[in-house]
Write an enzyme that holds these catalytic residues in place. Structure first.
Site, PDB file in Angstrom:
ATOM      1  CD1 TRP A 127      16.858  11.721  18.870  1.00 28.05           C
ATOM      2  CD2 TRP A 127      17.741  10.791  17.087  1.00 28.05           C
ATOM      3  NE1 TRP A 127      17.836  12.515  18.060  1.00 28.05           N
ATOM      4  CE2 TRP A 127      18.200  12.081  17.155  1.00 28.05           C
ATOM      5  CE3 TRP A 127      18.252   9.983  15.844  1.00 28.05           C
ATOM      6  CZ2 TRP A 127      19.168  12.750  16.015  1.00 28.05           C
ATOM      7  CZ3 TRP A 127      19.101  10.621  14.917  1.00 28.05           C
ATOM      8  CH2 TRP A 127      19.526  11.884  15.255  1.00 28.05           C
TER       9      TRP A 127
ATOM     10  CG  ASP B  82      21.738  23.717  21.336  1.00 29.42           C
ATOM     11  OD1 ASP B  82      22.352  22.697  21.671  1.00 29.42           O
ATOM     12  OD2 ASP B  82      20.509  23.991  20.900  1.00 29.42           O
ATOM     13  CG  ASP B  83      25.667  20.557  24.446  1.00 24.71           C
ATOM     14  OD1 ASP B  83      26.518  21.109  25.185  1.00 24.71           O
ATOM     15  OD2 ASP B  83      25.679  19.438  24.228  1.00 24.71           O
TER      16      ASP B  83
ATOM     17  NE  ARG C 128      24.341  13.875  23.196  1.00 24.37           N
ATOM     18  CZ  ARG C 128      23.955  15.078  22.993  1.00 24.37           C
ATOM     19  NH1 ARG C 128      23.736  15.732  24.196  1.00 24.37           N
ATOM     20  NH2 ARG C 128      24.298  15.843  21.735  1.00 24.37           N
TER      21      ARG C 128
ATOM     22  CE  LYS D 101      17.259  22.720  21.838  1.00 26.65           C
ATOM     23  NZ  LYS D 101      18.155  22.560  20.680  1.00 26.65           N
ATOM     24  CD1 TRP D 102      15.066  20.937  30.938  1.00 23.04           C
ATOM     25  CD2 TRP D 102      15.310  22.658  32.342  1.00 23.04           C
ATOM     26  NE1 TRP D 102      15.162  20.394  32.221  1.00 23.04           N
ATOM     27  CE2 TRP D 102      15.133  21.313  32.897  1.00 23.04           C
ATOM     28  CE3 TRP D 102      15.244  23.853  32.942  1.00 23.04           C
ATOM     29  CZ2 TRP D 102      15.307  21.443  34.476  1.00 23.04           C
ATOM     30  CZ3 TRP D 102      15.330  23.966  34.503  1.00 23.04           C
ATOM     31  CH2 TRP D 102      15.265  22.799  35.248  1.00 23.04           C
ATOM     32  CG  ASP D 103      18.734  18.844  25.085  1.00 27.34           C
ATOM     33  OD1 ASP D 103      17.905  18.136  25.055  1.00 27.34           O
ATOM     34  OD2 ASP D 103      19.666  19.273  24.282  1.00 27.34           O
ATOM     35  CG  MET D 104      15.778  14.955  30.416  1.00 25.88           C
ATOM     36  SD  MET D 104      15.325  13.613  29.900  1.00 25.88           S
ATOM     37  CE  MET D 104      15.030  12.599  31.344  1.00 25.88           C
TER      38      MET D 104
ATOM     39  CB  CYS E 164      14.785  20.534  24.084  1.00 22.67           C
ATOM     40  SG  CYS E 164      15.742  19.734  23.142  1.00 22.67           S
TER      41      CYS E 164
ATOM     42  CG  ASP F 257      17.228  16.387  18.038  1.00 24.20           C
ATOM     43  OD1 ASP F 257      17.162  17.465  18.427  1.00 24.20           O
ATOM     44  OD2 ASP F 257      18.082  15.563  18.776  1.00 24.20           O
TER      45      ASP F 257
HETATM   46  C1  DGJ Z   1      19.521  17.503  21.746  1.00 23.36           C
HETATM   47  C2  DGJ Z   1      18.646  18.473  21.224  1.00 23.36           C
HETATM   48  O1  DGJ Z   1      17.644  17.948  20.729  1.00 23.36           O
HETATM   49  C3  DGJ Z   1      19.433  19.183  20.004  1.00 23.36           C
HETATM   50  O2  DGJ Z   1      18.622  20.147  19.686  1.00 23.36           O
HETATM   51  C4  DGJ Z   1      20.695  20.041  20.715  1.00 23.36           C
HETATM   52  O3  DGJ Z   1      20.329  20.895  21.708  1.00 23.36           O
HETATM   53  C5  DGJ Z   1      21.548  18.814  21.462  1.00 23.36           C
HETATM   54  N1  DGJ Z   1      20.688  17.961  22.214  1.00 23.36           N
HETATM   55  C6  DGJ Z   1      22.690  19.302  21.974  1.00 23.36           C
HETATM   56  O4  DGJ Z   1      23.390  18.497  22.830  1.00 23.36           O
END
Ligand code: DGJ
Length: 729
Positions: free
Chosen positions: A199, A366-367, A443, A476-479, A526, A548
C-alpha cells in the site's frame, strides 16, 4: 503480417511488424509444439528448432522414451500428469479422481478480427486491425476440447492469447488448473522483471537473473494487489531501456494470478501465466465451457521503452472503451485528503466555489456521504444519502455544484459490507465467509459475495438509484480489502473453488451494467490506492487511481513502474497538500503539478485552506494541463532517467506521434553542490528536424539533442522540477 498455415511444414506462422511466432504440429500423435518467438523472420522453414531429429525423439520413433520426450518438448500448452514435469497449464479431476490430461491437434481456423471473451475483459480489434488463429486440440480419453486462440495485431508487436476448454464428455469433469499461456524458449541468459510493492508504494520494479527452478510472482488476495502485479517480462541480460530483447506478458484479469518462469535441466525456459491454481476449481458439465482470461504478449527488440510504447498504444486503442477513450478528462478536485470523513454540504460547496474560480472542472465527493458513515468502521452497504451531512439532499448539492459550472462525481465501494450496517444485520450470509469460522476483518469490513445474483442486483440497484437521482457524471469505484475466508453460503460444496473467479466475473458484470446504462459516466477504478490497477479494470474504466501515496517524490517511482506498462492517460494522479499525508514530505507545489501532469491530473486538497501562493499557482497549472494534455494522452512516452535507479533525478518525455512536439519533465530530487549542468539525452525525435525550446531563442537539431544531449542547469534546492517544451520548426 497476419497468420499463415504452411501445410508442408505443418506449421503456423504469426507475424507482427517486427516479431514472428511459430507453432508446429509434430509426429503421428499431433503434438503441438512451440517453434519460435522473437525477432521477425521471413522464412517459415523453422521446424528444425523443435529438435525432433535428435534424442529422445518423437514417440513414433522411440516410444520407449516417451517420458523423456514429453519432458523436454517445447509445448504450446502444457498438460499435467503425463510426463512433462515442468509447470503445466491444464490439470483436471475426473469423476474417478484422475488428474492427467494430454492434448493433440485436431483442426484450426484463421479469421480476420477478434472475438470477444464472454464475461471477461479483453483487447479488441476490427477485421482490418487483427487476425486470429484458433487451434482446436483434444484429449481423446477425456473428450475435453481445448481451443487455443491467438490474435495478432497488424500494427503492433502484440499477440494475445486465451484458451477455451469444453467438456464434450457425458460425465462432469473438474478443472483444477487452467492457465492462459505457456511459452517454451531456449534460455537467452534471461532476466526477469516484475513489479512489487505495498500500500502506498505500488509497482516498484524488480529485476533478477533467471536461474534453475521456478521464479515469478502471484496473488491469492482475490485482486491483482498492491504487493504483486499480473505482469512479467523476460529480458536478455543486456537489455536496457533502449536496447536488447524484451518479452512482456500482461494478464488481462483482476483476481488471483500466477506468472512464472522456470529454467530447467536442458537450459530451456518455460513461462506460464494465468489464474492462480490455489483454491481454484471449476465444474464442467457436459458441453459446458471455461474461458481463461487473456494474456497480452509483447515483443521488443529495442528494450523496455519500446515494450512500454507498444502496450500504451494497445491499451489506448484496443482495450480502453467509452466516450473518454480519446478524450480529455475534466480536472477534478477530490475531498478525501481535504476533509476525510469530516464534511457536509457547506464544506463541499465552499471547496467547489473556490475550485471553480480557479478553473477546476469537477468536484468529487469521496467516502462518507451515506448511511451512518462517519469513520471507516461502518455502513458499507447502506448506500442511502446521509442528509444530516448532505443537507438539502444530494440533488441540491449536485445542482449547486453544477451552477458553479462544475461537474459532480461520487465515491462508492460497492463490493463491501460493514458488520455494522443495516445490510449486514439483514443479510449476514451475503458476506464471503466460512460458516462458524470467525471472519477476518480488514478495515473493519467484509467482502460481499458477488457470485450471488441477488447480491449483485442489490448493489447495482443502489448505484443506479443514487446515480439517477442527480446529475452525477463520474464514479470512483473503490475496493479496500483483499478476499479471505473464502466461502460462499450460496455455492455447493463442489463449487466453492469457483468463488474467487466468480467474484471477479461478478465485478466485471456489475461494471459492464453500469457503463451500459450510464454510457456518459467517467468511471475511475480504485482499490485502496492501486491494488487493482490492471488491464482487466482498464476495460471498464479509462483511468485508475494509481496510489494513495500522493507525495510527488514517491510518485516518481510508483508512476515509473505504472507507466512501464500503462498509458499515462490511465494513471490517476492528483496534486495534494503538504506536508504530504503519507510521508510528511514538503515538496514545491510546482513540482507536484509536474508529476501529476504525467497522469490524469487533478487535485486532492482543501483549496480554501492551502497557502495563498499555492492557490495562486492553480490557474497556471490548469492552463498547463489544457496545453499539454493532448500530447500527454496521445504521445509516445520515453524514459530518459530513472530516480529509482540513480537516486538523484528523474526525467521522462512525451513525443507527439508526428515528432513535432516534445514535452520533457525533469525532476531534480536531490540538489548536488558544486555541480555543473546535467546532460540528458532526448529520445524519439526526428533526427532531421530542428527544435526550438519554447520561451527561449535556443534551437537545436534533433540528432544533436538525441546523441549530443541537452544541458539542464542545476536548480537550487531539493525536489525541484521543470518542464521543457520543444517544438519542431
Ligand atoms: C481508499 C482510496 O484509495 C482513497 O482515495 C479514498 O477513496 C479512501 N479509500 C476512502 O475510504
Amino acid at each position: 503480417m497476419g497468420i499463415k498455415y504452411y501445410e508442408s511444414e505443418r506449421a503456423f506462422k504469426l507475424d507482427t511488424p517486427q516479431s514472428t511466432y511459430m507453432i508446429g504440429i509434430v509426429d503421428e500423435e499431433d503434438f503441438i509444439g512451440h517453434i519460435y518467438y522473437g525477432k521477425r523472420i521471413e522464412d517459415y522453414h523453422l521446424s528444425y528448432l523443435l529438435r525432433t531429429n535428435e534424442g529422445p525423439y518423437v514417440p513414433s520413433k522411440n516410444n520407449r522414451d516417451r517420458g523423456s520426450f514429453l519432458d523436454c518438448f517445447p509445448m504450446e500448452y502444457s498438460t499435467h500428469g503425463i510426463g512433462d514435469f515442468r509447470e503445466s497449464c491444464l490439470s483436471v479431476k475426473t469423476s474417478k479422481g484422475h488428474s492427467a490430461c494430454s492434448l493433440a491437434y485436431v483442426d484450426h481456423t484463421i479469421y480476420k478480427g477478434k472475438k470477444t471473451l464472454e464475461g471477461l475483459p479483453a483487447t479488441f480489434g476490427k477485421d482490418n486491425e487483427c487476425t486470429t488463429l484458433e487451434l482446436i486440440c483434444r484429449d481423446k480419453l477425456l473428450q475435453l476440447e481445448v481451443v487455443l486462440s491467438y490474435t495478432v495485431f497488424e500494427n503492433l508487436d502484440v499477440i494475445t492469447r486465451s484458451t477455451k476448454i469444453t467438456n464434450k464428455h457425458t460425465e462432469n469433469i473438474t478443472l483444477t488448473k487452467a492457465l492462459s499461456v505457456c511459452l517454451d524458449m531456449d534460455n537467452k541468459d534471461f532476466e526477469l522483471l516484475t513489479l512489487h510493492g505495498s500500500w502506498a508504494r505500488e509497482r516498484h520494479m524488480q529485476r533478477r537473473r533467471v536461474g534453475y527452478g521456478k521464479q515469478g510472482t502471484s496473488s491469492i488476495r482475490g485482486e491483482s494487489s498492491h504487493q504483486d502485479h499480473p505482469f512479467m517480462a523476460l529480458l536478455t541480460a543486456d537489455a536496457t531501456e533502449d536496447r536488447g530483447e524484451v518479452y512482456g506478458f500482461h494478464f488481462v484479469y483482476s483476481g488471483n494470478f500466477m506468472a512464472q518462469v522456470e529454467c530447467n535441466q536442458f537450459d530451456t525456459v518455460r513461462a506460464v501465466m494465468g489464474i492462480e491454481p490455489t483454491d481454484f476449481s471449476w465444474q464442467l458439465e457436459e458441453q459446458a465451457s471455461f474461458t481463461t482470461p487473456e494474456v497480452v504478449m509483447v515483443y521488443s527488440a529495442e528494450g523496455l521503452g519500446k515494450m512500454s510504447r507498444t502496450l500504451h498504444d494497445l491499451y489506448r486503442n484496443h482495450l480502453i472503451r467509452g466516450i473518454y477513450k480519446d478524450k480529455k478528462r475534466p480536472i477534478l478536485i477530490n475531498n478525501w485528503e481535504a476533509t476525510y470523513f469530516d464534511f457536509d454540504t457547506d464544506k463541499l460547496l465552499a471547496i467547489a466555489r473556490e475550485a471553480s474560480a480557479l478553473g477546476i472542472e469537477m468536484l468529487v465527493m469521496d467516502d462518507g456521504w451515506f448511511g451512518t458513515r462517519s469513520s471507516d468502521n461502518c455502513a458499507l452497504g447502506d448506500w442511502q444519502v446521509n442528509e444530516e451531512k448532505i443537507k438539502g439532499g444530494l440533488k441540491y448539492l449536485v445542482d449547486e455544484v453544477n451552477k458553479l459550472g462544475m461537474a459532480f462525481g461520487i465515491w462508492f465501494e460497492p463490493e463491501m459490507i460493514s458488520p455494522d450496517s443495516d445490510l449486514y444485520r439483514v443479510h449476514p450470509d451475503w458476506a464471503i465467509a466460512v460458516p462458524n469460522r470467525e471472519g477476518t476483518l480488514c478495515r473493519n469490513q467484509y467482502v460481499l459475495d458477488l457470485s450471488r445474483k441477488e447480491v449483485r442486483d442489490y448493489v447495482y440497484e443502489c448505484l443506479r438509484k443514487v446515480l439517477s437521482s442527480a446529475n452525477i457524471t463520474y464514479v470512483k469505484w473503490d475496493m479496500n480489502r483483499p478476499l479471505t475466508n473464502i466461502g460462499s453460503y450460496y455455492l455447493e460444496a463442489n463449487q466453492q473453488g469457483e468463488l474467487y473467479h466468480r467474484y471477479v466475473l461478478g465485478v466485471y458484470e456489475l461494471q459492464q451494467r453500469l457503463i451500459d446504462e450510464f454510457p456518459e459516466l467517467l468511471l475511475e477504478n480504485c482499490s485502496g490506492g492501486g491494488a487493482r490497477f490492471d488491464p482487466g479494470m482498464l476495460y471498464y474504466s479509462p483511468q485508475i487511481w494509481c496510489s494513495d501515496d500522493t507525495d510527488a517524490i514517491e510518485r516518481l517511482k510508483i508512476q515509473e513502474g505504472t507507466a512501464l506498462i500503462y498509458p499515462l492517460s490511465a494513471i490517476g494522479a492528483h496534486v495534494s497538500d503538504c506536508p504530504n499525508h503519507t510521508v510528511g514530505r514538503t515538496t514545491p507545489f510546482e513540482t507536484r503539478g509536474y508529476v501529476a501532469l504525467l497522469g490524469t491530473f487533478g487535485y486532492e486538497l482543501d483549496v480554501t485552506r492551502i497557502p495563498e501562493e499555492d492557490r495562486a499557482m492553480i490557474p497556471q497549472q490548469v492552463a498547463m494541463y489544457h496545453k499539454y494534455n493532448d500530447l500527454v494522452r496521445q504521445g509516445d512516452y520515453y524514459r530518459i532517467a530513472s530516480y529509482s535507479q540513480n537516486h538523484m533525478y528523474d526525467c521522462w518525455s512525451v513525443v507527439s506521434k508526428d515528432k513535432k512536439e516534445v514535452l520533457v519533465t525533469f525532476v531534480q530530487v536531490m540538489a548536488r553542490p558544486n555541480y555543473r549542468s546535467r546532460r540528458i539525452y532526448l529520445k524519439g525525435l526526428d533526427t532531421k528536424a530542428f527544435y526550438r525550446i519554447e520561451g527561449s531563442e535556443e534551437v537545436y537539431a534533433g540528432d544533436a539533442l538525441m546523441y549530443g544531449g541537452l544541458n539542464i542547469q542545476s536548480i537550487f534546492g531539493d525536489f525541484k522540477g521543470q518542464l521543457i517544451h520543444l517544438i519542431a520548426e
